[in-house]
Design a protein around this motif. Structure first.
Motif, PDB file in Angstrom:
ATOM      1  N   ASP A 123      42.152  10.300  87.784  1.00  0.00           N
ATOM      2  CA  ASP A 123      41.302   8.985  87.557  1.00  0.00           C
ATOM      3  C   ASP A 123      39.794   9.509  86.593  1.00  0.00           C
ATOM      4  O   ASP A 123      38.926   9.458  87.480  1.00  0.00           O
ATOM      5  N   ARG A 124      39.673  11.602  86.189  1.00  0.00           N
ATOM      6  CA  ARG A 124      38.108  11.241  86.620  1.00  0.00           C
ATOM      7  C   ARG A 124      37.496  10.266  85.201  1.00  0.00           C
ATOM      8  O   ARG A 124      38.213   9.820  83.953  1.00  0.00           O
ATOM      9  N   ASN A 125      36.569  10.659  85.084  1.00  0.00           N
ATOM     10  CA  ASN A 125      35.046   9.984  84.239  1.00  0.00           C
ATOM     11  C   ASN A 125      34.953  11.064  82.974  1.00  0.00           C
ATOM     12  O   ASN A 125      34.125  11.822  82.850  1.00  0.00           O
ATOM     13  N   TRP A 126      35.749  10.705  81.583  1.00  0.00           N
ATOM     14  CA  TRP A 126      36.260  11.476  80.850  1.00  0.00           C
ATOM     15  C   TRP A 126      34.959  10.801  79.767  1.00  0.00           C
ATOM     16  O   TRP A 126      34.653  11.584  78.775  1.00  0.00           O
ATOM     17  N   ARG A 127      33.849   9.942  80.342  1.00  0.00           N
ATOM     18  CA  ARG A 127      32.905   9.727  79.354  1.00  0.00           C
ATOM     19  C   ARG A 127      31.369  10.432  79.904  1.00  0.00           C
ATOM     20  O   ARG A 127      30.749  10.774  79.449  1.00  0.00           O
ATOM     21  N   LYS A 128      31.784  11.133  80.452  1.00  0.00           N
ATOM     22  CA  LYS A 128      30.776  12.359  81.291  1.00  0.00           C
ATOM     23  C   LYS A 128      30.899  14.069  81.680  1.00  0.00           C
ATOM     24  O   LYS A 128      31.759  14.437  80.636  1.00  0.00           O
ATOM     25  N   GLY A 129      29.759  14.012  81.582  1.00  0.00           N
ATOM     26  CA  GLY A 129      29.730  15.453  81.761  1.00  0.00           C
ATOM     27  C   GLY A 129      29.899  16.809  80.238  1.00  0.00           C
ATOM     28  O   GLY A 129      30.595  17.338  79.996  1.00  0.00           O
ATOM     29  N   GLY A 130      29.062  16.024  78.676  1.00  0.00           N
ATOM     30  CA  GLY A 130      29.343  16.057  77.857  1.00  0.00           C
ATOM     31  C   GLY A 130      30.201  16.115  76.518  1.00  0.00           C
ATOM     32  O   GLY A 130      30.768  15.905  75.818  1.00  0.00           O
ATOM     33  N   LEU A 131      31.412  14.719  78.272  1.00  0.00           N
ATOM     34  CA  LEU A 131      32.789  14.616  77.250  1.00  0.00           C
ATOM     35  C   LEU A 131      32.619  13.608  75.656  1.00  0.00           C
ATOM     36  O   LEU A 131      33.305  14.121  74.868  1.00  0.00           O
ATOM     37  N   GLN A 132      32.345  12.829  76.177  1.00  0.00           N
ATOM     38  CA  GLN A 132      31.780  11.056  75.310  1.00  0.00           C
ATOM     39  C   GLN A 132      31.487  12.462  73.722  1.00  0.00           C
ATOM     40  O   GLN A 132      31.641  12.293  72.822  1.00  0.00           O
ATOM     41  N   GLU A 133      30.063  13.129  73.537  1.00  0.00           N
ATOM     42  CA  GLU A 133      28.922  13.890  73.376  1.00  0.00           C
ATOM     43  C   GLU A 133      30.447  14.944  72.286  1.00  0.00           C
ATOM     44  O   GLU A 133      30.563  14.816  70.834  1.00  0.00           O
ATOM     45  N   ARG A 134      31.737  15.181  73.054  1.00  0.00           N
ATOM     46  CA  ARG A 134      32.716  16.066  73.174  1.00  0.00           C
ATOM     47  C   ARG A 134      33.325  15.476  71.519  1.00  0.00           C
ATOM     48  O   ARG A 134      33.864  15.412  71.007  1.00  0.00           O
ATOM     49  N   ARG A 135      33.718  14.184  72.310  1.00  0.00           N
ATOM     50  CA  ARG A 135      34.927  13.735  71.916  1.00  0.00           C
ATOM     51  C   ARG A 135      33.928  13.107  69.893  1.00  0.00           C
ATOM     52  O   ARG A 135      34.953  13.785  69.046  1.00  0.00           O
ATOM     53  N   ASN A 136      33.197  13.038  69.840  1.00  0.00           N
ATOM     54  CA  ASN A 136      31.751  12.304  68.958  1.00  0.00           C
ATOM     55  C   ASN A 136      32.106  13.182  67.599  1.00  0.00           C
ATOM     56  O   ASN A 136      32.463  13.361  66.431  1.00  0.00           O
ATOM     57  N   GLU A 137      31.873  15.051  68.428  1.00  0.00           N
ATOM     58  CA  GLU A 137      32.414  16.094  68.039  1.00  0.00           C
ATOM     59  C   GLU A 137      33.342  16.240  67.267  1.00  0.00           C
ATOM     60  O   GLU A 137      33.650  15.995  65.912  1.00  0.00           O
ATOM     61  N   LEU A 138      33.802  15.994  67.600  1.00  0.00           N
ATOM     62  CA  LEU A 138      35.701  16.124  67.138  1.00  0.00           C
ATOM     63  C   LEU A 138      36.256  15.099  66.410  1.00  0.00           C
ATOM     64  O   LEU A 138      36.609  14.563  65.151  1.00  0.00           O
ATOM     65  N   LEU A 139      35.712  13.755  66.349  1.00  0.00           N
ATOM     66  CA  LEU A 139      35.035  12.801  65.576  1.00  0.00           C
ATOM     67  C   LEU A 139      35.067  13.046  63.792  1.00  0.00           C
ATOM     68  O   LEU A 139      35.848  12.936  62.739  1.00  0.00           O
ATOM     69  N   ARG A 140      34.100  13.724  63.804  1.00  0.00           N
ATOM     70  CA  ARG A 140      33.421  14.425  62.969  1.00  0.00           C
ATOM     71  C   ARG A 140      34.256  15.752  62.453  1.00  0.00           C
ATOM     72  O   ARG A 140      34.014  15.766  61.118  1.00  0.00           O
ATOM     73  N   LEU A 141      34.085  17.038  62.923  1.00  0.00           N
ATOM     74  CA  LEU A 141      34.467  17.608  63.215  1.00  0.00           C
ATOM     75  C   LEU A 141      36.246  17.654  61.618  1.00  0.00           C
ATOM     76  O   LEU A 141      37.000  18.327  61.111  1.00  0.00           O
ATOM     77  N   ASN A 142      37.086  16.407  62.040  1.00  0.00           N
ATOM     78  CA  ASN A 142      38.383  16.357  62.203  1.00  0.00           C
ATOM     79  C   ASN A 142      39.033  15.130  60.842  1.00  0.00           C
ATOM     80  O   ASN A 142      39.792  15.059  60.940  1.00  0.00           O
ATOM     81  N   GLY A 143      37.322  14.553  61.261  1.00  0.00           N
ATOM     82  CA  GLY A 143      37.863  13.688  60.110  1.00  0.00           C
ATOM     83  C   GLY A 143      38.944  12.679  59.828  1.00  0.00           C
ATOM     84  O   GLY A 143      40.118  11.763  59.367  1.00  0.00           O
TER      85      GLY A 143
END
Length: 173
Positions: A123-143
């Protein structure tokens, strides 16, 4: 594999409507899983069973009682699949979405683990610790296809992202 973890993706989204939308999303995650060499398991697309489960909650607002029941339904299936596969821990990408209430997701995941037994919900918070930013980066990188609604017909209306203050309030345990 990182940190001695080999993810297995269980694609359980009977809430998504219409089926064409389900297939778009399924194809995106399948493509990415194959690129990474990950196992992906597709759960049955049984939208009617999901509708029966949330019956009476159709008029609930987004982030309301219908969402909690939807999470419980899907995470129970995930916990059952994890136990069946001998996987001791499971989590959900729902926890990375700013559109959903983290407290509901965690409550549903912990409930599902309790119902099944022998599995733990991360139940960790996947939105903190840079994880939200990493999610957004993966969205962009992978189209990736990035929809702006959860997928169920009851949320298919123009959405406005929750404010950061409302988001932080809803994430408290």
């Amino acid at each position: 594999m990182q940190h001695d973890v080999q993810p297995v993706i269980f694609y359980c989204n009977p809430n998504i409507f219409p089926e064409e939308e389900y297939l778009i999303r399924k194809n995106e995650i399948t493509r990415y899983a194959h690129e990474l060499g990950l196992t992906i398991i597709d759960d049955d697309y049984d939208h009617d069973a999901w509708l029966r489960h949330i019956a009476g909650l159709e008029g609930e607002p987004e982030r309301g009682g219908r969402c909690l029941e939807c999470f419980k339904y899907r995470l129970l299936r995930s916990a059952q699949k994890a136990r069946e596969l001998g996987i001791s821990e499971f989590t959900t990408t729902l926890a990375s979405s700013r559109w959903k209430r983290l407290d509901q997701i965690n409550a549903a995941g912990l409930w599902a683990a309790e119902q099944v037994g022998g599995v733990h919900f991360d139940d960790r918070n996947w939105r903190k610790g840079g994880l939200q930013e990493r999610r957004n980066e993966l969205l962009r990188l992978n189209g990736f296809y990035n929809q702006q609604y959860c997928g169920c017909e009851f949320s298919f209306r123009p959405q406005v992202a929750p404010s950061s203050s409302a988001n932080s309030q809803s994430q408290s345990k």
